[in-house]
Design a protein around this motif. Structure first.
Motif, PDB file in Angstrom:
ATOM      1  N   UNK A 310       0.966  -1.309   0.058  1.00 61.82           N
ATOM      2  CA  UNK A 310      -0.156   0.022   0.133  1.00 61.82           C
ATOM      3  C   UNK A 310       0.888   1.305   0.013  1.00 61.82           C
ATOM      4  N   UNK A 311       1.975   1.344   0.902  1.00 58.82           N
ATOM      5  CA  UNK A 311       2.835   2.253   0.970  1.00 58.82           C
ATOM      6  C   UNK A 311       4.054   1.926   0.489  1.00 58.82           C
ATOM      7  N   UNK A 312       5.111   3.083  -0.184  1.00 59.51           N
ATOM      8  CA  UNK A 312       6.187   2.435  -0.760  1.00 59.51           C
ATOM      9  C   UNK A 312       7.397   2.629   0.323  1.00 59.51           C
ATOM     10  N   UNK A 313       8.200   1.667   0.336  1.00 58.65           N
ATOM     11  CA  UNK A 313       9.467   1.885   1.193  1.00 58.65           C
ATOM     12  C   UNK A 313      10.698   2.159   0.559  1.00 58.65           C
ATOM     13  N   UNK A 314      11.800   2.746   1.260  1.00 60.90           N
ATOM     14  CA  UNK A 314      13.096   3.205   0.844  1.00 60.90           C
ATOM     15  C   UNK A 314      14.101   2.317   0.734  1.00 60.90           C
ATOM     16  N   UNK A 315      14.130   1.336   1.495  1.00 56.54           N
ATOM     17  CA  UNK A 315      15.153   0.015   1.455  1.00 56.54           C
ATOM     18  C   UNK A 315      14.313  -1.181   2.072  1.00 56.54           C
ATOM     19  N   UNK A 316      15.168  -2.024   1.666  1.00 54.47           N
ATOM     20  CA  UNK A 316      14.693  -3.578   2.132  1.00 54.47           C
ATOM     21  C   UNK A 316      14.114  -4.401   1.182  1.00 54.47           C
ATOM     22  N   UNK A 317      13.583  -5.582   1.453  1.00 58.26           N
ATOM     23  CA  UNK A 317      12.900  -6.521   0.880  1.00 58.26           C
ATOM     24  C   UNK A 317      11.746  -7.194   1.455  1.00 58.26           C
ATOM     25  N   UNK A 318      10.870  -7.665   0.628  1.00 56.71           N
ATOM     26  CA  UNK A 318       9.907  -8.735   1.338  1.00 56.71           C
ATOM     27  C   UNK A 318       9.592  -9.713   0.418  1.00 56.71           C
ATOM     28  N   UNK A 319       9.618 -10.998   0.935  1.00 53.62           N
ATOM     29  CA  UNK A 319       9.462 -12.152   0.297  1.00 53.62           C
ATOM     30  C   UNK A 319       8.346 -12.982   0.889  1.00 53.62           C
ATOM     31  N   UNK A 320       7.357 -13.670   0.174  1.00 57.18           N
ATOM     32  CA  UNK A 320       6.509 -14.487   0.201  1.00 57.18           C
ATOM     33  C   UNK A 320       6.637 -15.878  -0.078  1.00 57.18           C
ATOM     34  N   UNK A 321       6.757 -16.933   0.730  1.00 57.09           N
ATOM     35  CA  UNK A 321       7.297 -18.125   0.160  1.00 57.09           C
ATOM     36  C   UNK A 321       8.495 -18.022  -0.688  1.00 57.09           C
ATOM     37  N   UNK A 322       9.364 -17.346  -0.248  1.00 55.83           N
ATOM     38  CA  UNK A 322      10.530 -17.125  -1.404  1.00 55.83           C
ATOM     39  C   UNK A 322      10.608 -16.168  -2.431  1.00 55.83           C
ATOM     40  N   UNK A 323       9.258 -15.596  -2.783  1.00 59.63           N
ATOM     41  CA  UNK A 323       9.237 -14.852  -3.825  1.00 59.63           C
ATOM     42  C   UNK A 323       9.193 -13.421  -3.506  1.00 59.63           C
ATOM     43  N   UNK A 324      10.221 -12.789  -4.358  1.00 64.37           N
ATOM     44  CA  UNK A 324      10.531 -11.262  -3.909  1.00 64.37           C
ATOM     45  C   UNK A 324       9.426 -10.650  -4.656  1.00 64.37           C
ATOM     46  N   UNK A 325       8.737  -9.747  -3.349  1.00 61.59           N
ATOM     47  CA  UNK A 325       7.527  -8.863  -3.841  1.00 61.59           C
ATOM     48  C   UNK A 325       7.936  -7.448  -4.581  1.00 61.59           C
ATOM     49  N   UNK A 326       7.195  -7.017  -5.489  1.00 64.17           N
ATOM     50  CA  UNK A 326       7.663  -5.496  -5.883  1.00 64.17           C
ATOM     51  C   UNK A 326       7.146  -4.467  -5.109  1.00 64.17           C
ATOM     52  N   UNK A 327       7.872  -3.742  -4.749  1.00 67.44           N
ATOM     53  CA  UNK A 327       7.256  -2.647  -3.804  1.00 67.44           C
ATOM     54  C   UNK A 327       6.319  -1.868  -4.267  1.00 67.44           C
ATOM     55  N   UNK A 328       5.288  -1.412  -3.395  1.00 71.39           N
ATOM     56  CA  UNK A 328       4.189  -0.604  -3.761  1.00 71.39           C
ATOM     57  C   UNK A 328       3.309  -1.317  -4.675  1.00 71.39           C
ATOM     58  N   UNK A 329       3.070  -2.637  -4.694  1.00 67.09           N
ATOM     59  CA  UNK A 329       2.148  -3.277  -5.953  1.00 67.09           C
ATOM     60  C   UNK A 329       1.386  -4.272  -4.960  1.00 67.09           C
ATOM     61  N   UNK A 330       0.431  -3.954  -4.324  1.00 68.73           N
ATOM     62  CA  UNK A 330      -0.860  -4.722  -3.570  1.00 68.73           C
ATOM     63  C   UNK A 330      -0.992  -5.966  -4.394  1.00 68.73           C
ATOM     64  N   UNK A 331      -1.518  -5.658  -5.871  1.00 66.56           N
ATOM     65  CA  UNK A 331      -1.806  -6.725  -6.499  1.00 66.56           C
ATOM     66  C   UNK A 331      -0.938  -7.832  -6.741  1.00 66.56           C
ATOM     67  N   UNK A 332       0.382  -7.684  -6.742  1.00 66.90           N
ATOM     68  CA  UNK A 332       1.416  -8.573  -6.854  1.00 66.90           C
ATOM     69  C   UNK A 332       1.611  -9.407  -5.734  1.00 66.90           C
ATOM     70  N   UNK A 333       1.526  -8.677  -4.386  1.00 66.91           N
ATOM     71  CA  UNK A 333       1.366  -9.155  -3.074  1.00 66.91           C
ATOM     72  C   UNK A 333       0.167 -10.344  -3.203  1.00 66.91           C
ATOM     73  N   UNK A 334      -0.854  -9.959  -3.349  1.00 66.07           N
ATOM     74  CA  UNK A 334      -2.111 -10.849  -3.403  1.00 66.07           C
ATOM     75  C   UNK A 334      -1.885 -11.976  -4.354  1.00 66.07           C
TER      76      UNK A 334
END
Length: 511
Positions: A310-334
């Motif tokens: 929902x909000x962008x971040x300046x640094x770091x990363x988020x992975x779901x089940x090993x998959x790297x998420x594109x920052x600022x893209x809720x549709x990709x997260x879902x």
């Protein structure tokens, strides 16, 4: 006994054997309530227990089918809210009903403004009176301020000032703290205590049991339309209250599933947003509930919004089940298997004017369409399925979602995200503003989810909830994780110490 002592022993309000039915539904059965001067009296019960009907009788909205009401020893029968106001009863609702484009003074004296000798509104007199009322409540508000832009807490103060201007001796406060921050709650409590010292009787309706013990002197508990318990607050425990409200012991209130954690489903590393949070890192495994705790403003919800995109971040990363998420893209997260139930279900989680079925299916409408048209049969089937799984209490799935109780609204928001088949669920303040019975059902649903292998990140301001449901607690302080505490070592003192930045707890990712 002196006249003064007799007056102090006389109830401000006494409702005896009141009943009210709507068709075949008996909403109130022999309702009884006694409010004494100088007393804050808690009225507790699940949604549907009869609290609202009882309050509406006291407020003059409903007339009882039978029973007796006395105010300061005088028998009363209200046919309108104006009758209740004239008898000295005022109701302060969770969401105040004020005119935003009028001043504080104009709202307080609506339809009864003082006038001068030639019939014009005497603004000077009105402002003097309102300034005196606001000063007596210890708040820094000005009579000529517009209501628009004021916080909910300030709006509630205006409603209280209005009640005092009407010489109200009985104040009914319906969930007044649900939308307030901790400092705002403390200010409201100070005002309530001051009103009690003046001899007012306050009926305080809340779902937060810690507020009952912090503020009230007496407790009345309702269930299924009738009073089931009445006792001094000092004579009760949290376990007593829960058992009386929901008919089950506190031990079964938090049905925490004993699940061995599996593989990492959510991995957060070095997440930073300048000025908001910094270097946030943690893992959440399958079959695990990890709680994100801390004081209001610590950055918990902001971290969750960044994880979900929902909000962008300046640094770091988020992975779901090993998959790297594109920052600022809720549709990709879902798409990757992440779901998020927001803190404010009414503003961010639901379209209140749309049907329950449409809200429940909103996240998966693409699966329910053929040739560009939504299949109403598939939509209804999905809503019925999740309604059954989450024990939704709704007689008509075509009714607007706004007609549901808070607990059932939360179940709809939870169900619509579970319909996406997520691997990770972020749930922000899962039980805010819902009754004890609905809380137990939400906890049971979360326990079932982790049994099925889901990973849950739970953000909560309620320490009993954190201690009762979390496998691990991550405590935030000023935008950083200040401590990670395992379930066996977690207690209120350690969590609060970490929330205040005073903890000395080894950090790690529980890898």
């Amino acid at each position: 006994m002196s006249v003064e002592n007799e007056a102090s022993c006389m109830p401000r309000l006494a409702l005896r054997d009141a009943s009210k039915s709507f068709g075949q539904v008996r909403a109130l059965i022999e309702g009884n309530l006694v409010l004494m001067p100088g007393e804050v009296h808690a009225l507790l019960g699940e949604n549907g227990a009869g609290k609202s009907t009882l309050v509406k009788i006291l407020a003059g909205v409903h007339m009882p089918d039978s029973g007796e009401l006395q105010v300061d020893g005088i028998a009363r029968r209200f046919s309108s809210p104006a009758d209740a106001r004239d008898a000295g009863i005022a109701v302060i609702y969770q969401e105040p009903t004020l005119f935003f484009d009028l001043s504080i003074a104009e709202n307080i004296f609506m339809a009864r403004q003082p006038v001068d000798r030639i019939g014009r509104i005497d603004y000077d007199a009105m402002h003097r009176e309102v300034a005196s009322l606001l000063a007596s409540l210890g708040v820094d508000l000005k009579p000529d301020q517009l209501v628009r832009g004021l916080s909910i807490a300030d709006q509630q103060v205006i409603e209280i000032a209005k009640a005092l201007s009407l010489n109200a001796n009985v104040l009914i406060m319906d969930e007044p703290t649900a939308a307030l921050s901790l400092p705002e709650v403390e200010r409201l409590f100070a005002i309530v205590r001051a009103l009690r010292e003046r001899g007012a009787a306050i009926l305080f309706i809340t779902h937060r049991l810690e507020e009952v013990f912090a503020l009230t002197q007496h407790v009345t508990i309702m269930r299924d339309g009738a009073k089931v318990w009445d006792a001094p607050t000092a004579a009760m425990t949290t376990a007593d209250i829960v058992a009386k409200m929901v008919g089950r012991d506190l031990e079964t209130f938090y049905p925490k599933a004993d699940v061995a954690p599996g593989e990492v489903k959510l991995s957060v590393r070095g997440l930073t947003r300048t000025g908001v949070f910094k270097d946030v890192s943690f893992d959440v495994r399958a079959g695990e509930i990890v709680a994100l705790a801390g004081l209001v403003g610590a950055g918990r919800s902001e971290v969750a919004r960044a994880i979900f995109g929902i909000d962008r971040f300046d640094a770091g990363e988020v992975r779901v089940a090993g998959r790297l998420l594109t920052p600022g893209r809720p549709a990709c997260a879902v798409k990757a298997g992440l779901a998020m139930v927001p803190e404010d279900r009414r503003q961010q989680g639901l379209a209140l004017e749309l049907s329950i079925a449409r809200n429940a299916s909103m996240t998966v409408l693409g699966r329910l369409t053929r040739f560009g048209l939504i299949s109403s049969g598939r939509e209804m089937s999905l809503a019925q399925d999740w309604g059954r799984r989450l024990r939704l209490k709704a007689s008509d799935l075509d009714a607007p979602a706004g007609t549901l109780s808070g607990g059932n609204q939360q179940k709809i928001v939870l169900g619509k995200w579970l319909a996406t088949g997520p691997q990770v669920l972020i749930i922000d303040e899962p039980t805010r503003g819902i009754d004890v019975g609905a809380k137990a059902e939400v906890y049971a649903a979360l326990s079932d989810l982790v049994r099925s292998g889901m990973a849950v990140l739970m953000i909560s301001s309620e320490l009993p909830e954190v201690l009762g449901m979390a496998d691990r607690v991550l405590v935030m302080h000023e935008g950083r994780i200040s401590a990670q505490i395992d379930r066996a070592q977690a207690n209120e003192e350690r969590i609060m110490s970490a929330a205040l930045g005073q903890a000395d707890v080894q950090l790690g990712y529980a890898a």
